[in-house]
Design a protein around this motif. Structure first.
Motif, PDB file in Angstrom:
ATOM      1  N   LEU A 161       0.834  -1.197   0.000  1.00 26.48           N
ATOM      2  CA  LEU A 161       0.000   0.000   0.000  1.00 26.48           C
ATOM      3  C   LEU A 161       0.875   1.256   0.000  1.00 26.48           C
ATOM      4  CD1 LEU A 161      -3.050  -0.446   2.433  1.00 26.48           C
ATOM      5  CD2 LEU A 161      -3.116   0.194   0.020  1.00 26.48           C
ATOM      6  N   THR A 162       0.403   2.283  -0.693  1.00 24.32           N
ATOM      7  CA  THR A 162       1.051   3.587  -0.675  1.00 24.32           C
ATOM      8  C   THR A 162       0.138   4.572   0.052  1.00 24.32           C
ATOM      9  OG1 THR A 162       2.228   3.177  -2.752  1.00 24.32           O
ATOM     10  CG2 THR A 162       1.971   5.480  -2.079  1.00 24.32           C
ATOM     11  N   TYR A 163       0.727   5.436   0.883  1.00 24.67           N
ATOM     12  CA  TYR A 163      -0.032   6.405   1.685  1.00 24.67           C
ATOM     13  C   TYR A 163       0.430   7.813   1.358  1.00 24.67           C
ATOM     14  CZ  TYR A 163      -0.948   2.212   4.475  1.00 24.67           C
ATOM     15  OH  TYR A 163      -1.302   0.953   4.893  1.00 24.67           O
ATOM     16  N   ARG A 164      -0.536   8.745   1.311  1.00 25.28           N
ATOM     17  CA  ARG A 164      -0.214  10.157   1.105  1.00 25.28           C
ATOM     18  C   ARG A 164      -0.750  10.974   2.274  1.00 25.28           C
ATOM     19  NH1 ARG A 164      -1.517   8.036  -3.913  1.00 25.28           N
ATOM     20  NH2 ARG A 164       0.201   8.094  -5.398  1.00 25.28           N
ATOM     21  N   ARG A 165       0.047  11.940   2.726  1.00 25.78           N
ATOM     22  CA  ARG A 165      -0.296  12.695   3.930  1.00 25.78           C
ATOM     23  C   ARG A 165      -1.521  13.574   3.722  1.00 25.78           C
ATOM     24  NH1 ARG A 165       2.299  13.835   8.454  1.00 25.78           N
ATOM     25  NH2 ARG A 165       4.335  13.135   7.674  1.00 25.78           N
ATOM     26  N   ILE A 166      -2.361  13.635   4.746  1.00 18.88           N
ATOM     27  CA  ILE A 166      -3.466  14.583   4.784  1.00 18.88           C
ATOM     28  C   ILE A 166      -3.420  15.331   6.110  1.00 18.88           C
ATOM     29  CG2 ILE A 166      -4.984  13.293   3.216  1.00 18.88           C
ATOM     30  CD1 ILE A 166      -6.449  12.189   5.623  1.00 18.88           C
ATOM     31  N   TYR A 167      -4.027  16.513   6.116  1.00 25.41           N
ATOM     32  CA  TYR A 167      -4.075  17.342   7.318  1.00 25.41           C
ATOM     33  C   TYR A 167      -5.522  17.571   7.730  1.00 25.41           C
ATOM     34  CZ  TYR A 167       0.723  18.690   5.966  1.00 25.41           C
ATOM     35  OH  TYR A 167       2.041  18.688   5.619  1.00 25.41           O
ATOM     36  N   LEU A 168      -5.705  17.824   9.010  1.00 25.08           N
ATOM     37  CA  LEU A 168      -7.001  18.293   9.477  1.00 25.08           C
ATOM     38  C   LEU A 168      -7.170  19.749   9.050  1.00 25.08           C
ATOM     39  CD1 LEU A 168      -7.165  16.818  13.099  1.00 25.08           C
ATOM     40  CD2 LEU A 168      -8.344  15.982  11.054  1.00 25.08           C
ATOM     41  N   PRO A 169      -8.391  20.177   8.732  1.00 22.98           N
ATOM     42  CA  PRO A 169      -8.590  21.557   8.260  1.00 22.98           C
ATOM     43  C   PRO A 169      -8.350  22.576   9.359  1.00 22.98           C
ATOM     44  CG  PRO A 169     -10.704  20.445   8.530  1.00 22.98           C
ATOM     45  CD  PRO A 169      -9.644  19.400   8.720  1.00 22.98           C
ATOM     46  N   PRO A 170      -7.688  23.689   9.037  1.00 22.65           N
ATOM     47  CA  PRO A 170      -7.506  24.765  10.029  1.00 22.65           C
ATOM     48  C   PRO A 170      -8.838  25.425  10.339  1.00 22.65           C
ATOM     49  CG  PRO A 170      -6.711  25.450   7.864  1.00 22.65           C
ATOM     50  CD  PRO A 170      -7.046  23.997   7.754  1.00 22.65           C
ATOM     51  N   SER A 171      -8.965  25.950  11.552  1.00 21.98           N
ATOM     52  CA  SER A 171     -10.229  26.558  11.981  1.00 21.98           C
ATOM     53  C   SER A 171     -10.065  28.052  12.192  1.00 21.98           C
ATOM     54  CB  SER A 171     -10.728  25.907  13.277  1.00 21.98           C
ATOM     55  OG  SER A 171      -9.790  26.081  14.317  1.00 21.98           O
ATOM     56  N   SER A 172     -11.213  28.748  12.151  1.00 22.26           N
ATOM     57  CA  SER A 172     -11.261  30.190  12.351  1.00 22.26           C
ATOM     58  C   SER A 172     -12.461  30.516  13.234  1.00 22.26           C
ATOM     59  CB  SER A 172     -11.390  30.905  10.998  1.00 22.26           C
ATOM     60  OG  SER A 172     -11.776  32.249  11.166  1.00 22.26           O
ATOM     61  N   PRO A 173     -12.396  31.580  14.044  1.00 22.58           N
ATOM     62  CA  PRO A 173     -13.548  31.960  14.876  1.00 22.58           C
ATOM     63  C   PRO A 173     -14.804  32.255  14.063  1.00 22.58           C
ATOM     64  CG  PRO A 173     -11.563  33.128  15.573  1.00 22.58           C
ATOM     65  CD  PRO A 173     -11.223  32.450  14.288  1.00 22.58           C
ATOM     66  N   ASP A 174     -14.649  32.608  12.782  1.00 20.49           N
ATOM     67  CA  ASP A 174     -15.799  32.940  11.942  1.00 20.49           C
ATOM     68  C   ASP A 174     -16.474  31.715  11.324  1.00 20.49           C
ATOM     69  OD1 ASP A 174     -15.414  35.659  12.396  1.00 20.49           O
ATOM     70  OD2 ASP A 174     -14.006  35.842  10.725  1.00 20.49           O
ATOM     71  N   ASP A 175     -15.885  30.534  11.500  1.00 18.17           N
ATOM     72  CA  ASP A 175     -16.457  29.331  10.891  1.00 18.17           C
ATOM     73  C   ASP A 175     -17.844  29.031  11.451  1.00 18.17           C
ATOM     74  OD1 ASP A 175     -14.179  29.028   9.407  1.00 18.17           O
ATOM     75  OD2 ASP A 175     -13.270  27.557  10.764  1.00 18.17           O
ATOM     76  N   LEU A 176     -18.701  28.509  10.601  1.00 14.51           N
ATOM     77  CA  LEU A 176     -20.061  28.162  10.991  1.00 14.51           C
ATOM     78  C   LEU A 176     -20.060  27.169  12.151  1.00 14.51           C
ATOM     79  CD1 LEU A 176     -23.038  28.665  10.068  1.00 14.51           C
ATOM     80  CD2 LEU A 176     -22.817  26.587   8.680  1.00 14.51           C
ATOM     81  N   ILE A 177     -19.275  26.116  12.015  1.00 16.93           N
ATOM     82  CA  ILE A 177     -19.000  25.166  13.097  1.00 16.93           C
ATOM     83  C   ILE A 177     -17.519  24.804  12.995  1.00 16.93           C
ATOM     84  CG2 ILE A 177     -21.330  24.182  13.234  1.00 16.93           C
ATOM     85  CD1 ILE A 177     -20.310  21.803  11.580  1.00 16.93           C
ATOM     86  N   LYS A 178     -17.019  24.069  13.949  1.00 18.31           N
ATOM     87  CA  LYS A 178     -15.628  23.647  13.899  1.00 18.31           C
ATOM     88  C   LYS A 178     -15.437  22.688  12.733  1.00 18.31           C
ATOM     89  CE  LYS A 178     -12.008  21.346  16.564  1.00 18.31           C
ATOM     90  NZ  LYS A 178     -11.671  20.618  17.811  1.00 18.31           N
ATOM     91  N   PRO A 179     -14.476  22.958  11.847  1.00 22.19           N
ATOM     92  CA  PRO A 179     -14.228  22.022  10.742  1.00 22.19           C
ATOM     93  C   PRO A 179     -13.642  20.719  11.270  1.00 22.19           C
ATOM     94  CG  PRO A 179     -12.530  23.701  10.809  1.00 22.19           C
ATOM     95  CD  PRO A 179     -13.554  24.099  11.838  1.00 22.19           C
ATOM     96  N   GLY A 180     -13.585  19.701  10.426  1.00 20.70           N
ATOM     97  CA  GLY A 180     -13.028  18.429  10.856  1.00 20.70           C
ATOM     98  C   GLY A 180     -13.524  17.271  10.013  1.00 20.70           C
ATOM     99  N   LEU A 181     -13.431  16.064  10.576  1.00 20.11           N
ATOM    100  CA  LEU A 181     -13.821  14.841   9.884  1.00 20.11           C
ATOM    101  C   LEU A 181     -15.198  14.388  10.360  1.00 20.11           C
ATOM    102  CD1 LEU A 181     -10.421  12.933  10.065  1.00 20.11           C
ATOM    103  CD2 LEU A 181     -11.377  14.120   8.088  1.00 20.11           C
TER     104      LEU A 181
END
Length: 414
Positions: free
Chosen positions: A171-191
């Protein structure tokens, strides 16, 4: 440094020093810590590589069994790395039911690595492929083939088993990141875990980009593969839903959404015309075009964010919600109140990601951890629930790095 060397007593028992742990294990494999997406064709996946005592372990995270979207994630180890006395680090494959066995890890580059099993006979079962399939079906779907009456769903399940089982040795894997958040976001981003009809539950990453929010598939299916943007929410166009009785009428909801779709289309055309006029006038201007465009872009983002903020402030704390008659939901246990709704589009395609198109829909925000999407053309509803796992080493070093990661996984999927 990685929360290991404080356990000196364990190190003394094993005869391994802190220096050995750092040099032969942590430093050598530091680049594989974090979140990864395996390259398994359209299906993708979610792997978290962490330090656990004197081990580095790669945990594959799986959604709960369909359609229980609020249940916790399941996880299983795919590989582990550890030190045997003072020798070099040992890599072991954890796939199958016969215990750990010899494996290999190759770090291709900083954001990519591959694993290989050197003893694939450990993956086989005495009952042959039939026993392997039935075991996989119980683990993957929590049921037997006899429990699944829908013929199309049976075909999809069998196809996934045949396809994914080809990757049990490498298997080959590629890096992913959690999304950065901002106080203006509707809700906290994520998975989030989401329902996708006969495809079962899939993992989606929700991220915010000015006046837009995007849902990107971390796991996928033969129609919309992992890496593609499954939904896009237009935060500048909230929807005012009718009262519950009128909401039950699908034609009424359809009318409201299509009116907003036409409004969005007109605004985009006007924006394109203004942009063409500005580009034409700037050609003769003495000021650099880049400077003028930069100022307008920043102002546009502020305006969009401000409009979204006002919309959220003015929105009621909650309003009654019910799915219109004829809209199919995999999970009927969805909330009966919501905070706010927005116009959005959802990506649909034929098998093999053929003829993809973005179709209108409704984004429904229920609370901080749940949202839904009504696919107007499909007359179906997806319910999403936040994945409440504290993933380690998963933060993006910058907003630019996160945006670049999104582009990369989408281009690979395409």
């Amino acid at each position: 440094e990685y929360g290991v060397c404080e356990n000196l007593r364990k190190l003394e028992i094993t005869g391994v020093s802190c220096r050995d742990v750092y040099a032969k294990l942590l430093h050598r494999y530091r680049h594989i810590l974090g979140l990864w997406q395996p390259d398994i064709g359209p299906y993708g996946g979610l792997l978290n590589v962490v330090v656990d005592g004197l081990f580095i372990i790669g945990w594959m995270y799986l959604p709960p069994h369909d359609p229980h979207v609020d249940d916790p994630m399941r996880f299983k180890p795919l590989f582990r790395i550890h030190l045997m006395e003072r020798k070099c680090a040992t890599v072991e494959c954890m796939y199958g039911h016969k215990g750990p066995h010899n494996g290999h890890i190759q770090i291709v580059k900083k954001d990519e690595f591959s694993t290989k099993c050197n003893q694939t006979d450990h993956h086989r079962m005495s009952g042959g492929r039939q026993e392997e399939f039935r075991t996989w079906l119980r683990e993957e779907w929590g049921r037997t083939l006899e429990d699944i009456f829908h013929e199309h769903m049976q075909e999809l399940i069998l196809m996934k088993f045949i396809y994914t089982s080809q990757y049990d040795n490498c298997l080959t894997y590629r890096r992913i990141y959690l999304p950065p958040s901002s106080p203006d976001d509707l809700i906290k981003p994520g998975l989030f875990k989401g329902t996708y009809g006969s495809h079962g539950l899939e993992i989606v990453m929700l991220s915010f980009h000015g006046r837009k929010a995007k849902g990107t598939k971390i796991t996928g299916d033969p129609n919309i593969p992992a890496g593609q943007q499954t939904v896009e929410i237009d935060l500048a166009h909230p929807l005012q839903l009718p009262d519950v009785e009128n909401l039950r009428d699908f034609s009424e909801l359809s009318r409201i959404v299509l009116e907003v779709q036409e409004q969005v289309r007109r605004e985009e055309q006007e924006q394109e015309q203004r942009q063409e006029e500005e580009d034409h006038s700037q050609q003769a201007a003495s000021q650099p075009a880049a400077k003028a465009l930069g100022g307008e872009g920043a102002e546009g983002e502020e305006t969009a964010a401000g409009a979204g903020g006002m919309t959220q402030d003015k929105a009621p704390a909650s309003q009654p919600f019910v799915l219109p008659m004829g809209v199919i939901s995999r999970n009927e246990d969805y909330p009966r109140t919501c905070r706010i709704c927005f116009y959005g589009t959802g990506l649909i395609a034929g098998h093999g990601f053929t003829s993809p198109e973005r179709t209108p829909g409704v984004f429904v925000l229920f609370d901080d951890d749940r949202f839904g999407f009504i696919w107007l053309e499909l007359k179906s509803f997806s319910l999403y629930s936040r994945i409440k796992v504290s993933f380690q080493n998963a933060e993006a070093p910058s907003r630019e790095a996160f945006d670049e990661m999104l582009k990369n996984i989408q281009s690979l999927a395409t």
